[in-house]
Design a protein around this motif. Sequence first.
Motif, PDB file in Angstrom:
ATOM      1  N   ASP A 132       0.819  -1.054   0.619  1.00  0.00           N
ATOM      2  CA  ASP A 132      -0.202   0.264   0.261  1.00  0.00           C
ATOM      3  C   ASP A 132       0.688   1.426  -0.286  1.00  0.00           C
ATOM      4  O   ASP A 132       1.466   1.725   1.553  1.00  0.00           O
ATOM      5  CB  ASP A 132      -1.185   0.139   0.816  1.00  0.00           C
ATOM      6  N   ILE A 133       1.149   2.065  -1.394  1.00  0.00           N
ATOM      7  CA  ILE A 133       1.759   3.338  -1.405  1.00  0.00           C
ATOM      8  C   ILE A 133       1.037   4.096  -1.981  1.00  0.00           C
ATOM      9  O   ILE A 133       0.855   3.904  -2.884  1.00  0.00           O
ATOM     10  CB  ILE A 133       2.590   3.076  -1.764  1.00  0.00           C
ATOM     11  N   ARG A 134       0.743   5.462  -1.243  1.00  0.00           N
ATOM     12  CA  ARG A 134      -0.263   6.435  -1.492  1.00  0.00           C
ATOM     13  C   ARG A 134       1.559   7.994  -1.651  1.00  0.00           C
ATOM     14  O   ARG A 134       1.595   8.384  -1.221  1.00  0.00           O
ATOM     15  CB  ARG A 134      -1.163   6.684  -0.614  1.00  0.00           C
ATOM     16  N   LEU A 135       0.871   8.195  -2.478  1.00  0.00           N
ATOM     17  CA  LEU A 135       1.103   9.084  -3.757  1.00  0.00           C
ATOM     18  C   LEU A 135       1.142  10.328  -4.209  1.00  0.00           C
ATOM     19  O   LEU A 135       0.974  11.249  -4.635  1.00  0.00           O
ATOM     20  CB  LEU A 135       2.503   8.879  -4.391  1.00  0.00           C
ATOM     21  N   ASP A 136      -0.911   9.908  -4.140  1.00  0.00           N
ATOM     22  CA  ASP A 136      -1.811  11.101  -4.599  1.00  0.00           C
ATOM     23  C   ASP A 136      -1.176  11.862  -4.486  1.00  0.00           C
ATOM     24  O   ASP A 136      -1.318  12.286  -2.391  1.00  0.00           O
ATOM     25  CB  ASP A 136      -2.553  10.567  -5.018  1.00  0.00           C
ATOM     26  N   GLY A 137      -1.501  13.477  -4.715  1.00  0.00           N
ATOM     27  CA  GLY A 137      -1.460  14.747  -4.334  1.00  0.00           C
ATOM     28  C   GLY A 137      -0.260  15.184  -4.560  1.00  0.00           C
ATOM     29  O   GLY A 137      -0.322  16.260  -3.844  1.00  0.00           O
ATOM     30  N   ASN A 138       0.649  14.777  -5.481  1.00  0.00           N
ATOM     31  CA  ASN A 138       2.243  15.061  -4.830  1.00  0.00           C
ATOM     32  C   ASN A 138       2.184  15.188  -6.731  1.00  0.00           C
ATOM     33  O   ASN A 138       1.339  15.328  -7.271  1.00  0.00           O
ATOM     34  CB  ASN A 138       2.616  13.670  -4.897  1.00  0.00           C
ATOM     35  N   PRO A 139       3.009  16.454  -7.006  1.00  0.00           N
ATOM     36  CA  PRO A 139       3.420  16.786  -8.199  1.00  0.00           C
ATOM     37  C   PRO A 139       4.837  16.154  -8.803  1.00  0.00           C
ATOM     38  O   PRO A 139       5.105  16.401  -9.264  1.00  0.00           O
ATOM     39  CB  PRO A 139       4.057  18.342  -7.554  1.00  0.00           C
ATOM     40  N   ILE A 140       3.813  14.508  -9.639  1.00  0.00           N
ATOM     41  CA  ILE A 140       4.921  14.516 -10.025  1.00  0.00           C
ATOM     42  C   ILE A 140       4.021  13.002 -10.322  1.00  0.00           C
ATOM     43  O   ILE A 140       3.412  12.468 -10.250  1.00  0.00           O
ATOM     44  CB  ILE A 140       5.794  12.914  -8.229  1.00  0.00           C
ATOM     45  N   ASN A 141       5.520  12.770 -11.844  1.00  0.00           N
ATOM     46  CA  ASN A 141       4.491  11.261 -12.677  1.00  0.00           C
ATOM     47  C   ASN A 141       5.070  10.102 -12.641  1.00  0.00           C
ATOM     48  O   ASN A 141       6.063   9.900 -12.743  1.00  0.00           O
ATOM     49  CB  ASN A 141       4.734  12.177 -14.403  1.00  0.00           C
ATOM     50  N   LEU A 142       4.479   9.549 -12.130  1.00  0.00           N
ATOM     51  CA  LEU A 142       4.793   7.985 -11.443  1.00  0.00           C
ATOM     52  C   LEU A 142       4.954   7.580 -13.007  1.00  0.00           C
ATOM     53  O   LEU A 142       6.241   6.514 -12.992  1.00  0.00           O
ATOM     54  CB  LEU A 142       3.960   7.555 -10.688  1.00  0.00           C
ATOM     55  N   SER A 143       4.515   7.518 -13.961  1.00  0.00           N
ATOM     56  CA  SER A 143       5.024   6.847 -15.330  1.00  0.00           C
ATOM     57  C   SER A 143       6.224   6.802 -15.923  1.00  0.00           C
ATOM     58  O   SER A 143       6.819   6.346 -16.503  1.00  0.00           O
ATOM     59  CB  SER A 143       3.940   6.989 -16.358  1.00  0.00           C
ATOM     60  N   LYS A 144       7.377   7.803 -15.192  1.00  0.00           N
ATOM     61  CA  LYS A 144       8.377   8.255 -16.023  1.00  0.00           C
ATOM     62  C   LYS A 144       9.001   7.204 -15.571  1.00  0.00           C
ATOM     63  O   LYS A 144      10.504   6.885 -15.958  1.00  0.00           O
ATOM     64  CB  LYS A 144       8.703   9.335 -15.359  1.00  0.00           C
ATOM     65  N   THR A 145       8.801   6.294 -14.480  1.00  0.00           N
ATOM     66  CA  THR A 145      10.148   5.469 -13.738  1.00  0.00           C
ATOM     67  C   THR A 145       9.265   4.244 -13.195  1.00  0.00           C
ATOM     68  O   THR A 145       8.957   4.083 -12.530  1.00  0.00           O
ATOM     69  CB  THR A 145      10.351   6.069 -12.035  1.00  0.00           C
TER      70      THR A 145
END
Length: 316
Positions: free
Chosen positions: A287-300
């Motif tokens: 369970d990892i929650r990173l929503d609400g951050n200015p990050i694009n997870l698809s880049k990594t």
Amino acid sequence: MQTFINVFLGLFIFEFVGAAPLSGNIIYDSEFYDIPLGDLLHPFAYDENKQSDQVETDIETEVPSVIQESYSSAPLTEETEDEASTPKLIDGSSAQGSGVLGPQTQDGLPTCLLCTCLETTVYCDDRELDAVPPLPKKTTYFYSRYNRIKKINRNDFSHLNHLKRIDLTANFISDIHKDAFRRLPQLQELVLRDNRIRQLPELPSTLMFIDVSKNRLGRRGIPNEAFKNLYELQHLYITDNNLDHIPLPLPESLQALHLQNNNIQEIHEDTFCKMRDFTYVRRALEDIRLDGNPINLSKTPYAYMCLPRLPVGNLI
């Protein structure tokens, strides 16, 4: 003449017998028979200030023995019931003894009178406290939510070797001494949610649950490798803290990591996995929650290859 005398005596005896009481069980006390009712001491009147033998003698005379026994034994029965029904406090003693309500607080009241103590749990929620109250030594769970506590001192929890959970949600805490929690040998859960904390203190290695969401940690509020030696940590919640990075390293025992609504802008391939070990699998971290951050997870995309589930967040 003799006949007349016999008839007269017969009528006299008949009248005397008819006037006699029907039962011989009623006994009058001649001592009080001629006393007016207004002057008679009420048998159930009790004055705790009168201790004379005369009052006791009068009561015994007026009240039948059966009633006396029932009346005199009632207080003893009540005391026995009260003693049996008195709840045991945090140290296993009743509230009627001395020194069983915990140490004195700054308000001059014992902790377990100011708060609520149920066995080894102390509830101090919404009591307008501005400091941690002195806790009984056997305290296991401590709740002090929705108060006005501003500071956690070094000795606020000292000598509480049984303490397993601390919940200080929704206070005004901005300053915590670095050793405030470190010396607690059994602490498992630490909840400091919704405060004003800018710097995390040192944490004991026994922690399994940490929630410091909605504070002011920023980029420098979490020391380097703060969670490295927490080998039993399973849940770590640091939402709404204006973090700009993921605090590393994370223990292998971690199951849930919540970092919503921060300022995290990038993630590396070795944040969760091992760059040079493609066989490594991190099964616990589901369970990892990173929503609400200015990050694009698809880049990594390779940063999540070892995880059982993808993080929740922006994939565009």
